[in-house]
Design a protein around this motif. Structure first.
Motif, PDB file in Angstrom:
ATOM      1  N   SER A 107       0.817  -1.046  -0.144  1.00 15.89           N
ATOM      2  CA  SER A 107       0.086  -0.139   0.088  1.00 15.89           C
ATOM      3  C   SER A 107       0.913   1.079  -0.034  1.00 15.89           C
ATOM      4  O   SER A 107       0.432   2.101  -0.626  1.00 15.89           O
ATOM      5  CB  SER A 107      -0.927  -0.129   1.155  1.00 15.89           C
ATOM      6  OG  SER A 107      -1.822  -0.834   1.155  1.00 15.89           O
ATOM      7  N   LEU A 108       2.038   1.266   0.716  1.00 17.99           N
ATOM      8  CA  LEU A 108       2.834   2.486   0.807  1.00 17.99           C
ATOM      9  C   LEU A 108       3.616   2.764  -0.620  1.00 17.99           C
ATOM     10  O   LEU A 108       3.585   3.626  -0.965  1.00 17.99           O
ATOM     11  CB  LEU A 108       3.707   2.307   1.979  1.00 17.99           C
ATOM     12  CG  LEU A 108       5.053   3.394   2.043  1.00 17.99           C
ATOM     13  CD1 LEU A 108       4.021   4.678   2.248  1.00 17.99           C
ATOM     14  CD2 LEU A 108       5.803   3.019   3.341  1.00 17.99           C
ATOM     15  N   LEU A 109       4.021   1.452  -1.031  1.00 12.08           N
ATOM     16  CA  LEU A 109       4.584   1.629  -2.427  1.00 12.08           C
ATOM     17  C   LEU A 109       3.737   2.171  -3.540  1.00 12.08           C
ATOM     18  O   LEU A 109       4.258   3.134  -4.279  1.00 12.08           O
ATOM     19  CB  LEU A 109       5.231   0.397  -2.713  1.00 12.08           C
ATOM     20  CG  LEU A 109       6.456  -0.136  -2.400  1.00 12.08           C
ATOM     21  CD1 LEU A 109       6.858  -1.506  -2.823  1.00 12.08           C
ATOM     22  CD2 LEU A 109       7.449   0.862  -2.306  1.00 12.08           C
ATOM     23  N   GLY A 115       1.439   9.136  -5.838  1.00 14.45           N
ATOM     24  CA  GLY A 115       1.578  10.173  -5.458  1.00 14.45           C
ATOM     25  C   GLY A 115       0.604  10.554  -4.395  1.00 14.45           C
ATOM     26  O   GLY A 115       0.380  11.712  -3.864  1.00 14.45           O
ATOM     27  N   THR A 116      -0.400   9.524  -3.830  1.00 14.34           N
ATOM     28  CA  THR A 116      -1.078   9.813  -2.687  1.00 14.34           C
ATOM     29  C   THR A 116      -0.573   9.894  -1.351  1.00 14.34           C
ATOM     30  O   THR A 116      -1.355  10.133  -0.495  1.00 14.34           O
ATOM     31  CB  THR A 116      -2.344   8.877  -2.936  1.00 14.34           C
ATOM     32  OG1 THR A 116      -1.897   7.438  -2.782  1.00 14.34           O
ATOM     33  CG2 THR A 116      -3.125   9.095  -4.306  1.00 14.34           C
ATOM     34  N   ALA A 165      -6.388  -2.508  -4.584  1.00 13.99           N
ATOM     35  CA  ALA A 165      -7.730  -2.315  -4.312  1.00 13.99           C
ATOM     36  C   ALA A 165      -8.214  -1.418  -3.057  1.00 13.99           C
ATOM     37  O   ALA A 165      -9.056  -0.507  -3.308  1.00 13.99           O
ATOM     38  CB  ALA A 165      -8.481  -3.796  -3.952  1.00 13.99           C
ATOM     39  N   PHE A 166      -7.535  -1.459  -2.036  1.00 19.16           N
ATOM     40  CA  PHE A 166      -7.771  -0.325  -0.827  1.00 19.16           C
ATOM     41  C   PHE A 166      -7.377   1.070  -1.596  1.00 19.16           C
ATOM     42  O   PHE A 166      -8.123   2.072  -1.112  1.00 19.16           O
ATOM     43  CB  PHE A 166      -6.948  -0.822   0.136  1.00 19.16           C
ATOM     44  CG  PHE A 166      -7.094  -2.064   0.947  1.00 19.16           C
ATOM     45  CD1 PHE A 166      -8.289  -2.772   0.617  1.00 19.16           C
ATOM     46  CD2 PHE A 166      -6.148  -2.791   1.695  1.00 19.16           C
ATOM     47  CE1 PHE A 166      -8.565  -3.808   1.299  1.00 19.16           C
ATOM     48  CE2 PHE A 166      -6.535  -3.720   2.248  1.00 19.16           C
ATOM     49  CZ  PHE A 166      -7.600  -4.364   1.933  1.00 19.16           C
ATOM     50  N   ALA A 167      -6.291   1.338  -2.045  1.00 19.57           N
ATOM     51  CA  ALA A 167      -6.029   2.519  -2.821  1.00 19.57           C
ATOM     52  C   ALA A 167      -7.197   3.137  -3.724  1.00 19.57           C
ATOM     53  O   ALA A 167      -7.590   4.124  -3.720  1.00 19.57           O
ATOM     54  CB  ALA A 167      -4.696   2.768  -3.585  1.00 19.57           C
ATOM     55  N   TYR A 168      -7.760   2.228  -4.595  1.00 18.52           N
ATOM     56  CA  TYR A 168      -8.976   2.499  -5.237  1.00 18.52           C
ATOM     57  C   TYR A 168     -10.136   2.800  -4.590  1.00 18.52           C
ATOM     58  O   TYR A 168     -11.015   3.935  -4.845  1.00 18.52           O
ATOM     59  CB  TYR A 168      -9.224   1.523  -6.177  1.00 18.52           C
ATOM     60  CG  TYR A 168     -10.308   1.616  -7.418  1.00 18.52           C
ATOM     61  CD1 TYR A 168     -10.183   2.506  -8.574  1.00 18.52           C
ATOM     62  CD2 TYR A 168     -11.329   1.294  -7.192  1.00 18.52           C
ATOM     63  CE1 TYR A 168     -11.022   2.694  -9.374  1.00 18.52           C
ATOM     64  CE2 TYR A 168     -12.618   1.603  -7.858  1.00 18.52           C
ATOM     65  CZ  TYR A 168     -12.277   2.283  -9.270  1.00 18.52           C
ATOM     66  OH  TYR A 168     -13.423   2.548 -10.028  1.00 18.52           O
ATOM     67  N   MET A 169     -10.403   1.837  -3.714  1.00 14.76           N
ATOM     68  CA  MET A 169     -11.629   2.200  -2.692  1.00 14.76           C
ATOM     69  C   MET A 169     -11.559   3.427  -1.929  1.00 14.76           C
ATOM     70  O   MET A 169     -12.685   3.925  -1.695  1.00 14.76           O
ATOM     71  CB  MET A 169     -11.812   0.866  -1.986  1.00 14.76           C
ATOM     72  CG  MET A 169     -12.133  -0.446  -2.887  1.00 14.76           C
ATOM     73  SD  MET A 169     -11.759  -1.815  -2.063  1.00 14.76           S
ATOM     74  CE  MET A 169     -13.421  -1.916  -0.871  1.00 14.76           C
TER      75      MET A 169
END
Length: 327
Positions: A107-109, A115-116, A165-169
């Motif tokens: 998730s961090l990568l 850029g989030t 998925a978590f980044a998108y959600m």
């Protein structure tokens, strides 16, 4: 933490952590990865639909929302569920739980790549390097006895899929409708995605143990766990709920050793400790009481009784359908 929340946290960790055990048992008793994935998604959707109906929440009707759910269901459910089942064909359930714990590192990568996430302090960078160093220590690809295999790579792929998925959600689903109903819709969509694997599912050839294992995986480790996570977020906040993730590999390793007689060597235990330390460091700047949540904690310590409030997307960033670090 109140007793009720402590019990809920323990139950959540046990149910989520047991998912790796149920997958292995289902595989050992004749079910294929495709069959496990389809049944798991369908049972999870059914449980959440019942809970949503009980809570008076309706399945969403927005076409745009269903479009986002289709993407989330693919990368948060259908793909990782299938990869976990594929990976555990050749990898112990305890190891699967440890590799699943790398999700926050991915998730961090991803956050840095898109850029989030720009808060890469020395502490978080150290955690990132430690986490992946622990993973390499578990694999020891330079040794013949190392665990690096296609199954292990599938498990890492599942963890990376969760992270994507978590980044998108977080961007498209946070605060979008009633969480139980939205999550039921997401797992229903994941069921549809999973049926694409029917040509490779093969004939059903299992026994009672296999049926019970996949039922527990879908109903308990997938459906009920989301409800418990939802309640924990409502009572304690998303940060407290996220700490359950640190317990999952411990539960999976313990259950694998106790029930399946899996051998967990010193190297794997050390690697797990290094991975979890790295994950904790990457979350160092994230796990702080925020705004109203911090003020509520202060009032509780002074003996005040805050008015009950529903989770607010500003403070509880876990999107509907998210099961952080779930197998």
């Amino acid at each position: 933490m109140p007793l009720a929340s402590t019990v809920r946290t323990a139950a959540l960790a046990l149910l989520w952590g047991s998912g790796f055990l149920w997958i292995k048992l289902a595989l050992n008793h004749g079910l294929s990865p495709a069959q496990i994935t389809i049944v798991r998604c369908a049972l999870g959707a059914a449980v959440l639909a019942l809970l949503a109906r009980r809570a008076g929440q309706r399945i969403p009707r927005s076409r745009a929302l269903w479009g986002h759910l289709a993407v989330a269901a693919l990368f948060c459910n259908a793909i990782p569920f299938a990869l976990f089942a594929l990976g555990e064909r050749s990898v112990d359930s305890g190891i699967a739980g440890v590799l699943n714990a790398t999700t926050p590192l991915w998730s961090l990568l991803i956050g840095l790549a898109v850029g989030t996430d720009r808060g890469l302090s020395r502490t978080r960078l150290t955690g990132l390097l430690l986490g992946f160093a622990g993973t390499v220590l578990i694999f020891t690809p330079w040794q013949r006895s190392g665990l690096l295999s296609w199954g292990a790579l599938a498990l890492l792929g599942a963890a990376a899929s969760y992270a994507a998925a978590f980044a998108y959600m977080a961007r498209h689903l946070t605060g979008r409708g009633a969480p139980l109903a939205v999550s039921a819709a997401q797992l229903l969509t994941a069921t549809a995605w999973s049926t694409l694997g029917l040509p490779w599912a093969g004939p059903v050839d299992t026994d009672l143990t296999g049926v019970l294992a996949v039922t527990a995986l879908g109903a308990l480790a997938t459906g009920v766990t989301f409800y418990l996570n939802y309640r924990l977020i409502a009572d304690e906040g998303a940060t407290s709920a996220a700490t359950v993730g640190y317990l999952l590999p411990v539960v999976s390793v313990a259950l694998g050793a106790l029930i399946l007689d899996e051998h967990i060597g010193r190297r794997v235990v050390t690697g797990m400790a290094v991975v979890l330390t790295g994950v904790a460091l990457t979350r160092h700047q994230l796990e702080r009481p925020e705004g109203a949540r911090g003020r509520i904690h202060q009032r509780l310590r002074r003996g005040a009784r805050p008015a009950p409030a529903a989770p607010h997307p500003k403070h509880d960033r876990t999107p509907p359908g998210t099961t952080p670090q779930a197998p």
